[in-house]
Design an enzyme around this catalytic site. Structure first.
Site, PDB file in Angstrom:
ATOM      1  N   ASP A  59       0.677  -1.197   0.075  1.00 12.19           N
ATOM      2  CA  ASP A  59       0.071   0.077   0.029  1.00 12.19           C
ATOM      3  C   ASP A  59       0.970   1.261  -0.031  1.00 12.19           C
ATOM      4  O   ASP A  59       1.865   1.220   0.663  1.00 12.19           O
ATOM      5  CB  ASP A  59      -1.077   0.103   1.166  1.00 12.19           C
ATOM      6  CG  ASP A  59      -1.948  -1.100   1.146  1.00 12.19           C
ATOM      7  OD1 ASP A  59      -2.381  -1.216   0.139  1.00 12.19           O
ATOM      8  OD2 ASP A  59      -2.378  -1.715   2.350  1.00 12.19           O
ATOM      9  N   ASP A  65       1.234   7.470   8.308  1.00  6.71           N
ATOM     10  CA  ASP A  65       1.562   5.973   8.595  1.00  6.71           C
ATOM     11  C   ASP A  65       2.899   5.816   9.174  1.00  6.71           C
ATOM     12  O   ASP A  65       3.071   4.887  10.069  1.00  6.71           O
ATOM     13  CB  ASP A  65       1.736   5.270   7.061  1.00  6.71           C
ATOM     14  CG  ASP A  65       0.299   5.270   6.447  1.00  6.71           C
ATOM     15  OD1 ASP A  65      -0.611   4.741   7.311  1.00  6.71           O
ATOM     16  OD2 ASP A  65       0.181   5.393   5.405  1.00  6.71           O
ATOM     17  N   GLU A  87       2.224  -3.550  10.152  1.00 12.74           N
ATOM     18  CA  GLU A  87       2.139  -3.390   8.607  1.00 12.74           C
ATOM     19  C   GLU A  87       3.143  -2.607   7.819  1.00 12.74           C
ATOM     20  O   GLU A  87       3.565  -2.801   6.731  1.00 12.74           O
ATOM     21  CB  GLU A  87       0.567  -2.693   8.436  1.00 12.74           C
ATOM     22  CG  GLU A  87       0.306  -2.710   6.926  1.00 12.74           C
ATOM     23  CD  GLU A  87      -1.048  -2.143   6.516  1.00 12.74           C
ATOM     24  OE1 GLU A  87      -1.657  -1.330   7.313  1.00 12.74           O
ATOM     25  OE2 GLU A  87      -1.597  -2.562   5.574  1.00 12.74           O
ATOM     26  N   GLU A  88       3.702  -1.601   8.775  1.00 14.28           N
ATOM     27  CA  GLU A  88       4.646  -0.710   7.992  1.00 14.28           C
ATOM     28  C   GLU A  88       5.905  -1.303   7.699  1.00 14.28           C
ATOM     29  O   GLU A  88       6.848  -0.562   7.206  1.00 14.28           O
ATOM     30  CB  GLU A  88       4.728   0.587   8.571  1.00 14.28           C
ATOM     31  CG  GLU A  88       3.181   1.302   8.587  1.00 14.28           C
ATOM     32  CD  GLU A  88       2.623   1.384   7.380  1.00 14.28           C
ATOM     33  OE1 GLU A  88       3.375   1.750   6.287  1.00 14.28           O
ATOM     34  OE2 GLU A  88       1.413   1.312   7.189  1.00 14.28           O
ATOM     35  N   ASP A 106      -1.470  -2.671  12.983  1.00 19.94           N
ATOM     36  CA  ASP A 106      -1.654  -1.842  11.921  1.00 19.94           C
ATOM     37  C   ASP A 106      -1.635  -0.378  12.448  1.00 19.94           C
ATOM     38  O   ASP A 106      -2.849   0.177  13.060  1.00 19.94           O
ATOM     39  CB  ASP A 106      -3.018  -1.990  11.111  1.00 19.94           C
ATOM     40  CG  ASP A 106      -3.261  -1.056  10.039  1.00 19.94           C
ATOM     41  OD1 ASP A 106      -2.413  -0.278   9.705  1.00 19.94           O
ATOM     42  OD2 ASP A 106      -4.191  -1.143   9.347  1.00 19.94           O
ATOM     43  N   LEU A 108      -1.677   2.644  11.471  1.00 19.04           N
ATOM     44  CA  LEU A 108      -2.825   3.533  10.769  1.00 19.04           C
ATOM     45  C   LEU A 108      -3.797   2.938   9.964  1.00 19.04           C
ATOM     46  O   LEU A 108      -3.499   2.710   8.804  1.00 19.04           O
ATOM     47  CB  LEU A 108      -1.994   4.818  10.128  1.00 19.04           C
ATOM     48  CG  LEU A 108      -2.525   6.098  10.194  1.00 19.04           C
ATOM     49  CD1 LEU A 108      -3.854   6.245   9.235  1.00 19.04           C
ATOM     50  CD2 LEU A 108      -3.072   6.761  11.683  1.00 19.04           C
ATOM     51  N   ASP A 109      -5.046   2.717  10.537  1.00 20.19           N
ATOM     52  CA  ASP A 109      -5.850   2.000   9.572  1.00 20.19           C
ATOM     53  C   ASP A 109      -6.702   2.829   8.932  1.00 20.19           C
ATOM     54  O   ASP A 109      -7.149   4.139   9.397  1.00 20.19           O
ATOM     55  CB  ASP A 109      -6.881   1.187  10.346  1.00 20.19           C
ATOM     56  CG  ASP A 109      -7.844   0.637   9.497  1.00 20.19           C
ATOM     57  OD1 ASP A 109      -7.697  -0.074   8.611  1.00 20.19           O
ATOM     58  OD2 ASP A 109      -9.223   0.679   9.839  1.00 20.19           O
ATOM     59  N   GLU A 273      -5.052  -7.033  11.226  1.00 13.78           N
ATOM     60  CA  GLU A 273      -6.739  -6.331  10.879  1.00 13.78           C
ATOM     61  C   GLU A 273      -7.754  -7.375  11.162  1.00 13.78           C
ATOM     62  O   GLU A 273      -8.665  -7.135  12.021  1.00 13.78           O
ATOM     63  CB  GLU A 273      -6.711  -5.983   9.109  1.00 13.78           C
ATOM     64  CG  GLU A 273      -5.536  -4.793   9.244  1.00 13.78           C
ATOM     65  CD  GLU A 273      -5.623  -4.301   7.764  1.00 13.78           C
ATOM     66  OE1 GLU A 273      -5.767  -3.025   7.497  1.00 13.78           O
ATOM     67  OE2 GLU A 273      -5.616  -4.869   6.861  1.00 13.78           O
TER      68      GLU A 273
HETATM   69  O1  F6P Z   1      -6.106  -1.147   4.187  1.00 14.23           O
HETATM   70  C1  F6P Z   1      -7.336  -1.013   5.065  1.00 14.23           C
HETATM   71  C2  F6P Z   1      -8.378  -0.546   4.777  1.00 14.23           C
HETATM   72  O2  F6P Z   1      -8.368   1.120   4.668  1.00 14.23           O
HETATM   73  C3  F6P Z   1      -9.725  -0.404   5.591  1.00 14.23           C
HETATM   74  O3  F6P Z   1      -9.635   0.518   6.876  1.00 14.23           O
HETATM   75  C4  F6P Z   1     -10.855  -0.104   4.805  1.00 14.23           C
HETATM   76  O4  F6P Z   1     -11.918  -0.741   4.887  1.00 14.23           O
HETATM   77  C5  F6P Z   1     -10.433  -0.667   3.415  1.00 14.23           C
HETATM   78  O5  F6P Z   1      -9.052  -0.865   3.202  1.00 14.23           O
HETATM   79  C6  F6P Z   1     -10.833   0.211   2.170  1.00 14.23           C
HETATM   80  O6  F6P Z   1     -10.507  -0.325   1.079  1.00 14.23           O
HETATM   81  P1  F6P Z   1     -10.731   0.312  -0.236  1.00 14.23           P
HETATM   82  O7  F6P Z   1      -9.993   1.295  -0.397  1.00 14.23           O
HETATM   83  O8  F6P Z   1     -11.019  -0.636  -1.434  1.00 14.23           O
HETATM   84  O9  F6P Z   1     -12.603   0.641  -0.155  1.00 14.23           O
END
Ligand code: F6P
Length: 345
Positions: A59, A65, A87-88, A106, A108-109, A273
Site C-alpha cells: 500500500d 503511517d 504493517e509498515e 496496523d 494507521l488504519d 487487521e
Molecule cells: O487497508 C485497510 C482499509 O483502509 C480498511 O480500513 C478499509 O475498510 C479498506 O481498506 C478500504 O478499502 P477500499 O479502498 O478498497 O475501499
C-alpha cells in the site's frame, strides 16, 4: 463517574501475571494513541502526503503511517514484548528476548482517509510467545487468532475511542481530556442479531464471485426481493469505523476476494487487521469469517497474509456462508431475483 481503563484492566487481570503484562501493554498503547491523536489534531498539511514508497503489504505509505509506526514502536519498546510486527515493516522487530508476549499492529488504519478528516484508527493484536516461538521466531505471527490474549483498536474520530477485548466481553473506552485518560463508555457490547445495514465497496461488484454478487443483489432488492425488507448501506473506508458502527447497531461488513490482480484474498491483512477485529466482534456475540471459515481458526502463513473478511451480526454472516457453500440454493432463487440487481441492466 465511569470506571477508568486502568481500573477495568486491573479487574480483568486479577493475579494472573500474563494478563497483567497484556494490561500493561494496552496501557502503553493507550498512551501512544493519545500522543498520535494530538499529532493528528495539530494537523499540518503533510500528514496525508504520500512518501513515494509502499509498505510491506504494497500500500502507498503516507507521512502519518510512518509517524504512527514510530509512536507505537516506542510504546512497544516500553512494554513486556518480545516481538513487534507492523504493517509498515517487512519483518518482525525483536524487542525483549525473554518477554512472553508479541504484538502485531496496523499503526494507521484507513490511510486513504487521512487528508479528508474522516475517522482513522490503529488496530492491535497481542499474542503469547512460547518456547517453540523462541526456537523459531518465524512462528510467532503464524499463530491462529484464537490464541490472542488481547486485541482491539483505537478510533481517531470526533472522539478518541478504544475498543478492546481480553477474551471476556468487548468494552469501549473514551479518552476524557478532563480526566487525562480513558474512561469506560460501554461495557460488554452485544451485537444485535438482525442486520439492517451492510458495508462493502460496491465499486468492485464486477470483480466479485457470483455468490457475493447474489448476496448483495438480494440486499439491494430490499422489500421487493427474497429478503422482503430494505437494507441501508454504509462504507466509511476505515474498517475501525465500520466495525464500531456494527458493534453498536449490528450489520455486516464484507471485503471478499475478487478478480483484480493481487486481490484473490481481498485487501485486508489477517494478522493485524482481521484477527483483532474478529476477536472483538466474536467477544461481542457476532461472527467473523473469510466467507465460510472462522477467521480465528485460520493459520497464518506470514505476518502480511491477506484474507477475505466478512464480519458482523451472526445470522447475517452465516447467511453469506450459505450463499458461498450452497450454490444450488442460489440457482433456485436466481430466476426470479437475479435480474433485479441495480447493477444489471
Ligand atoms: O487497508 C485497510 C482499509 O483502509 C480498511 O480500513 C478499509 O475498510 C479498506 O481498506 C478500504 O478499502 P477500499 O479502498 O478498497 O475501499
Amino acid at each position: 463517574m465511569a470506571s477508568s481503563l486502568d481500573a477495568h484492566l486491573r479487574s480483568e487481570c486479577g493475579n494472573d501475571p500474563l494478563k497483567q503484562q497484556v494490561a500493561e501493554t494496552i496501557r502503553n498503547l493507550a498512551g501512544a494513541a493519545v500522543k498520535l491523536r494530538n499529532k493528528i489534531i495539530a494537523g499540518g498539511d503533510g500528514m496525508g502526503q504520500a512518501r513515494g514508497g509502499t509498505n510491506a503489504g504494497g500500500d502507498v505509505q503516507k507521512e502519518l503511517d510512518v509517524i504512527a509506526d514510530r509512536v507505537f514502536l516506542e510504546a512497544a519498546e516500553a512494554s513486556p514484548l518480545a516481538y513487534f510486527g507492523s504493517e509498515e515493516q517487512e519483518g518482525a522487530v525483536a524487542l525483549k528476548p525473554d518477554a512472553s508476549l508479541a504484538m502485531a499492529i496496523d499503526p494507521l488504519d484507513g490511510s486513504s482517509n487521512i487528508e479528508t478528516n474522516v475517522s482513522i484508527g490503529t488496530i492491535f493484536s497481542i499474542l503469547p510467545v512460547d518456547e517453540e516461538h523462541r526456537a523459531d521466531p518465524s512462528r510467532v505471527f503464524r499463530q491462529k487468532g484464537s490464541r490472542q490474549l488481547g486485541a482491539g483498536f483505537f478510533i481517531y474520530g470526533p472522539q478518541l475511542l478504544l475498543v478492546m477485548s481480553m477474551g471476556n466481553g468487548t468494552h469501549v473506552f473514551i479518552f476524557s481530556p478532563g480526566f487525562g485518560g480513558f474512561v469506560e463508555l460501554k461495557t460488554s457490547i452485544a451485537i444485535v442479531d438482525k442486520a439492517n445495514e451492510f458495508a462493502i465497496n460496491a465499486s468492485n461488484y464486477r470483480h466479485w464471485d457470483q455468490p457475493i454478487r447474489s448476496y448483495v443483489d438480494d440486499l439491494l432488492a430490499g422489500s421487493e426481493g427474497p429478503r422482503e425488507r430494505d437494507f441501508n448501506m454504509r462504507w466509511v473506508g476505515s474498517m475501525v469505523a465500520d466495525c464500531y458502527r456494527i458493534l453498536l447497531r449490528g450489520g455486516i461488513f464484507l471485503y471478499p476476494g475478487d478478480g483484480r490482480k493481487g486481490y484473490a484474498k481481498g485487501r485486508l491483512r489477517l494478522v493485524y487487521e482481521a484477527n483483532p477485529v474478529a476477536f472483538c466482534i466474536e467477544n461481542a456475540g457476532g461472527k467473523a469469517t473469510d466467507g465460510t471459515t472462522s477467521i480465528l481458526d485460520i493459520e497464518p502463513e506470514g505476518l502480511h497474509d491477506r484474507t477475505p473478511l466478512v464480519f458482523g451480526s451472526k445470522r447475517e454472516v452465516e447467511r453469506v456462508a450459505r450463499y458461498i457453500a450452497d450454490p444450488s440454493a442460489l440457482a433456485e432463487r436466481s430466476p426470479l431475483f437475479g435480474k433485479r440487481s441495480l447493477f444489471r441492466a
